[in-house]
Enzyme design. Structure first.
Site, PDB file in Angstrom:
ATOM      1  N   GLY A  94       0.724  -0.998  -0.189  1.00  0.00           N
ATOM      2  CA  GLY A  94      -0.036  -0.008  -0.109  1.00  0.00           C
ATOM      3  C   GLY A  94       0.907   1.238   0.140  1.00  0.00           C
ATOM      4  N   ASP A 128      -3.920 -12.883   3.526  1.00  0.00           N
ATOM      5  CA  ASP A 128      -5.068 -12.113   3.591  1.00  0.00           C
ATOM      6  C   ASP A 128      -5.636 -11.922   5.069  1.00  0.00           C
ATOM      7  OD1 ASP A 128      -7.756 -11.414   3.903  1.00  0.00           O
ATOM      8  OD2 ASP A 128      -8.537 -12.950   2.354  1.00  0.00           O
ATOM      9  N   ILE A 129      -5.516 -10.779   5.499  1.00  0.00           N
ATOM     10  CA  ILE A 129      -5.641 -10.497   6.933  1.00  0.00           C
ATOM     11  C   ILE A 129      -7.003 -11.331   7.678  1.00  0.00           C
ATOM     12  CG2 ILE A 129      -4.154  -8.575   7.362  1.00  0.00           C
ATOM     13  CD1 ILE A 129      -6.508  -6.889   7.373  1.00  0.00           C
ATOM     14  N   THR A 140      -9.503   1.154   2.196  1.00  0.00           N
ATOM     15  CA  THR A 140      -9.139   2.593   2.507  1.00  0.00           C
ATOM     16  C   THR A 140     -10.183   3.389   1.657  1.00  0.00           C
ATOM     17  OG1 THR A 140      -7.438   2.364   0.950  1.00  0.00           O
ATOM     18  CG2 THR A 140      -7.040   2.084   3.373  1.00  0.00           C
ATOM     19  N   THR A 154      -7.481   6.249  12.131  1.00  0.00           N
ATOM     20  CA  THR A 154      -7.608   7.387  11.198  1.00  0.00           C
ATOM     21  C   THR A 154      -8.439   8.552  11.963  1.00  0.00           C
ATOM     22  OG1 THR A 154      -9.266   7.954   9.432  1.00  0.00           O
ATOM     23  CG2 THR A 154      -9.835   6.026  10.751  1.00  0.00           C
ATOM     24  N   ASP A 155      -8.212   9.724  11.385  1.00  0.00           N
ATOM     25  CA  ASP A 155      -8.963  10.923  11.958  1.00  0.00           C
ATOM     26  C   ASP A 155     -10.185  10.733  11.904  1.00  0.00           C
ATOM     27  OD1 ASP A 155      -8.482  10.999   9.191  1.00  0.00           O
ATOM     28  OD2 ASP A 155      -9.036  12.983   9.004  1.00  0.00           O
ATOM     29  N   TYR A 213     -16.600   3.680   7.296  1.00  0.00           N
ATOM     30  CA  TYR A 213     -15.102   3.659   7.278  1.00  0.00           C
ATOM     31  C   TYR A 213     -14.701   3.864   8.671  1.00  0.00           C
ATOM     32  CZ  TYR A 213     -10.207   4.952   6.528  1.00  0.00           C
ATOM     33  OH  TYR A 213      -8.634   4.951   6.826  1.00  0.00           O
ATOM     34  N   LYS A 240     -12.910   1.274  11.212  1.00  0.00           N
ATOM     35  CA  LYS A 240     -11.518   1.377  11.909  1.00  0.00           C
ATOM     36  C   LYS A 240     -11.688   1.475  13.295  1.00  0.00           C
ATOM     37  CE  LYS A 240      -8.160   2.301   9.817  1.00  0.00           C
ATOM     38  NZ  LYS A 240      -7.002   1.132   9.401  1.00  0.00           N
ATOM     39  N   TRP A 293      -5.055  12.261   5.971  1.00  0.00           N
ATOM     40  CA  TRP A 293      -4.729  12.855   4.722  1.00  0.00           C
ATOM     41  C   TRP A 293      -3.336  12.558   4.133  1.00  0.00           C
ATOM     42  CZ3 TRP A 293      -6.698  18.657   3.780  1.00  0.00           C
ATOM     43  CH2 TRP A 293      -7.913  18.894   4.390  1.00  0.00           C
TER      44      TRP A 293
HETATM   45  N1  NAP Z   1      -4.886   7.429   3.004  1.00  0.00           N
HETATM   46  C1  NAP Z   1      -5.026   8.215   3.952  1.00  0.00           C
HETATM   47  O1  NAP Z   1      -5.195   9.288   3.685  1.00  0.00           O
HETATM   48  C2  NAP Z   1      -5.472   7.624   5.403  1.00  0.00           C
HETATM   49  C3  NAP Z   1      -5.957   8.460   6.287  1.00  0.00           C
HETATM   50  C4  NAP Z   1      -5.971   8.145   7.670  1.00  0.00           C
HETATM   51  C5  NAP Z   1      -5.610   6.787   7.944  1.00  0.00           C
HETATM   52  N2  NAP Z   1      -5.201   5.966   6.925  1.00  0.00           N
HETATM   53  C6  NAP Z   1      -4.893   4.306   7.222  1.00  0.00           C
HETATM   54  O2  NAP Z   1      -3.670   4.380   6.944  1.00  0.00           O
HETATM   55  C7  NAP Z   1      -3.259   2.842   6.502  1.00  0.00           C
HETATM   56  C8  NAP Z   1      -2.558   2.865   4.999  1.00  0.00           C
HETATM   57  O3  NAP Z   1      -3.388   3.578   4.237  1.00  0.00           O
HETATM   58  P1  NAP Z   1      -2.957   3.672   2.765  1.00  0.00           P
HETATM   59  O4  NAP Z   1      -3.558   4.940   1.974  1.00  0.00           O
HETATM   60  O5  NAP Z   1      -1.610   3.358   2.731  1.00  0.00           O
HETATM   61  O6  NAP Z   1      -3.516   2.419   2.266  1.00  0.00           O
HETATM   62  P2  NAP Z   1      -3.523   1.678   0.756  1.00  0.00           P
HETATM   63  O7  NAP Z   1      -2.723   2.141  -0.048  1.00  0.00           O
HETATM   64  O8  NAP Z   1      -5.111   1.320   0.433  1.00  0.00           O
HETATM   65  O9  NAP Z   1      -3.219   0.207   1.394  1.00  0.00           O
HETATM   66  C9  NAP Z   1      -3.566  -0.984   1.874  1.00  0.00           C
HETATM   67  C10 NAP Z   1      -3.177  -2.388   1.551  1.00  0.00           C
HETATM   68  O10 NAP Z   1      -3.911  -3.239   2.523  1.00  0.00           O
HETATM   69  C11 NAP Z   1      -4.193  -4.103   1.541  1.00  0.00           C
HETATM   70  N3  NAP Z   1      -5.420  -4.830   1.828  1.00  0.00           N
HETATM   71  C12 NAP Z   1      -6.556  -4.790   1.547  1.00  0.00           C
HETATM   72  N4  NAP Z   1      -7.419  -5.806   1.916  1.00  0.00           N
HETATM   73  C13 NAP Z   1      -6.685  -6.614   2.489  1.00  0.00           C
HETATM   74  C14 NAP Z   1      -6.488  -7.933   3.069  1.00  0.00           C
HETATM   75  N5  NAP Z   1      -7.906  -8.673   3.189  1.00  0.00           N
HETATM   76  N6  NAP Z   1      -5.700  -8.523   3.441  1.00  0.00           N
HETATM   77  C15 NAP Z   1      -4.200  -8.063   3.357  1.00  0.00           C
HETATM   78  N7  NAP Z   1      -3.947  -6.656   2.778  1.00  0.00           N
HETATM   79  C16 NAP Z   1      -5.222  -6.178   2.320  1.00  0.00           C
HETATM   80  C17 NAP Z   1      -4.449  -3.214   0.067  1.00  0.00           C
HETATM   81  O11 NAP Z   1      -4.637  -4.016  -1.068  1.00  0.00           O
HETATM   82  P3  NAP Z   1      -5.496  -3.841  -2.187  1.00  0.00           P
HETATM   83  O12 NAP Z   1      -5.123  -2.442  -2.547  1.00  0.00           O
HETATM   84  O13 NAP Z   1      -5.015  -4.929  -3.264  1.00  0.00           O
HETATM   85  O14 NAP Z   1      -6.909  -4.103  -1.844  1.00  0.00           O
HETATM   86  C18 NAP Z   1      -3.333  -2.236   0.250  1.00  0.00           C
HETATM   87  O15 NAP Z   1      -2.211  -2.766  -0.449  1.00  0.00           O
HETATM   88  C19 NAP Z   1      -4.759   2.183   6.576  1.00  0.00           C
HETATM   89  O16 NAP Z   1      -4.789   1.439   7.679  1.00  0.00           O
HETATM   90  C20 NAP Z   1      -5.758   3.387   6.515  1.00  0.00           C
HETATM   91  O17 NAP Z   1      -6.964   3.088   7.212  1.00  0.00           O
HETATM   92  C21 NAP Z   1      -5.034   6.395   5.588  1.00  0.00           C
END
Ligand code: NAP
Length: 298
Positions: free
Chosen positions: A10, A47-48, A73, A112-113, A136, A140, A161
């Site tokens: 990710g 797969d988690i 996400t 997350t926020d 969402y 979380k 963000w």
């Molecule tokens: N992006 C933001 O702005 C943001 C803001 C606040 C908090 N967060 C938190 O930060 C963390 C990282 O965010 P990110 O933006 O880097 O997310 P991301 O790019 O969507 O990465 C998440 C990864 O988890 C994988 N995944 C999904 N379902 C899964 C499963 N069942 N088993 C194993 N892996 C799985 C996804 O694979 P696929 O893509 O193939 O589904 C992806 O590679 C997350 O926990 C998110 O909730 C993000």
């Protein structure tokens, strides 16, 4: 340390694994699939939501800690399909936390926020009451509760963000739009802190040596609207001649209610005298440089 990372392909996961490896940790990178063009092998398909597979993976690599950013996400996707949101974000986290609990190792869960409702007008601390207003955020938060219940040695790291060089971030969307358009609309009445995934990854890595388990807010310093953020991305990239129209969130075509104000105060890092997060503008400057080095774009 030997550390297993979920969601390693990710946007955050890639930076996190690189930062951990550079710091000398032995990292087992796991994800549900390999995204083309992103992280290169070696990595382990995991797969988690498969409790037995998670336990086996953590046991086999003899992990001394697990860092868990894997999640569903897509915020609108979660709103349309809450069962999948809860399956991945709650049940998936349950499986990871159960493995850590059984093997008596610490877990770091990225949250997350969006656990907050956005009705405050000053930054949220770790001691403020949560009240998610979309699926969402609720899924979380369910993950947070499971981690707290099952693993007494836990870090819950709430962030917001995110912009990373290895993913589809808001900044890359703005830069892509600028290639074909001269004006577009951006939400002007939601406030938060743009956060560089490398800064978040460095803080998560530094927490691994702490014994002050608990909840931490980690975001870059300062706050802005999406409109101001977009303007700054274009200005810092030297892109001229684009008109950005601020619109209220109520006019944005999305099925999801989002918090109007969700700036995170890094209060627990502040209390410990270890809040070294830089401003979102300084971080954005490095992000844009880093991104162009990776993509080769000017
Ligand atoms: N992006 C933001 O702005 C943001 C803001 C606040 C908090 N967060 C938190 O930060 C963390 C990282 O965010 P990110 O933006 O880097 O997310 P991301 O790019 O969507 O990465 C998440 C990864 O988890 C994988 N995944 C999904 N379902 C899964 C499963 N069942 N088993 C194993 N892996 C799985 C996804 O694979 P696929 O893509 O193939 O589904 C992806 O590679 C997350 O926990 C998110 O909730 C993000």
């Amino acid at each position: 340390m030997r550390i297993l990372v979920t969601g390693a392909n990710g946007m955050l996961g890639i930076d996190l694994c690189n930062v951990l490896s550079e710091a000398g940790h032995t990292v087992t990178r796991t994800d549900i699939s390999l995204r083309p063009g992103l992280q290169a092998p070696p990595w382990l398909q995991l797969d988690i939501t498969d409790a037995a597979a998670v336990l086996r993976a953590v046991e086999e690599c003899r992990a001394e800690a697990v860092i868990h950013p894997a999640a569903f996400t897509n915020v609108d996707g979660c709103e349309k399909d809450p069962d999948t949101a809860f399956k991945i974000n709650a049940l998936g986290t349950w499986c990871v936390a159960a493995a850590c609990s059984k093997l008596e190792i610490p877990i770091t869960y990225v949250s997350t926020d969006f656990v907050f409702d956005g009705t405050k007008t000053t930054p949220y601390t770790e001691f403020d009451a949560v009240n998610p207003i979309n699926h969402y955020g609720a899924s979380k938060l369910a993950g947070e509760r499971l981690v707290e219940k099952l693993c007494h040695r836990h870090f819950i790291v709430r962030t917001q963000w995110l912009n990373g060089a290895h993913g589809r971030s808001f900044a890359s969307i703005m830069l892509d739009l600028a290639k074909t358009r001269t004006e577009w609309e951006v939400v002007g009445d939601q406030i938060g802190s743009p956060t560089f995934t490398l800064d978040l990854a460095r803080t998560i890595a530094s927490l691994q040596t702490s014994t002050l388990y608990g909840t931490y807010h980690v975001a870059n310093r300062g706050e802005c609207s999406w409109h101001t953020f977009a303007r700054t991305i274009l200005d810092m990239s030297g892109i001229k001649g684009i008109t950005l129209h601020p619109i209220p969130a109520s006019q944005w075509p999305s099925p999801t209610r989002r918090p109007a104000y969700s700036t995170l105060r890094r209060y627990n890092l502040e209390l410990q005298g270890r809040d070294d997060l830089r401003t979102w503008q300084d971080a954005l400057e490095e992000f844009l440089k880093h991104k162009s080095e990776i993509t080769g774009a000017g």
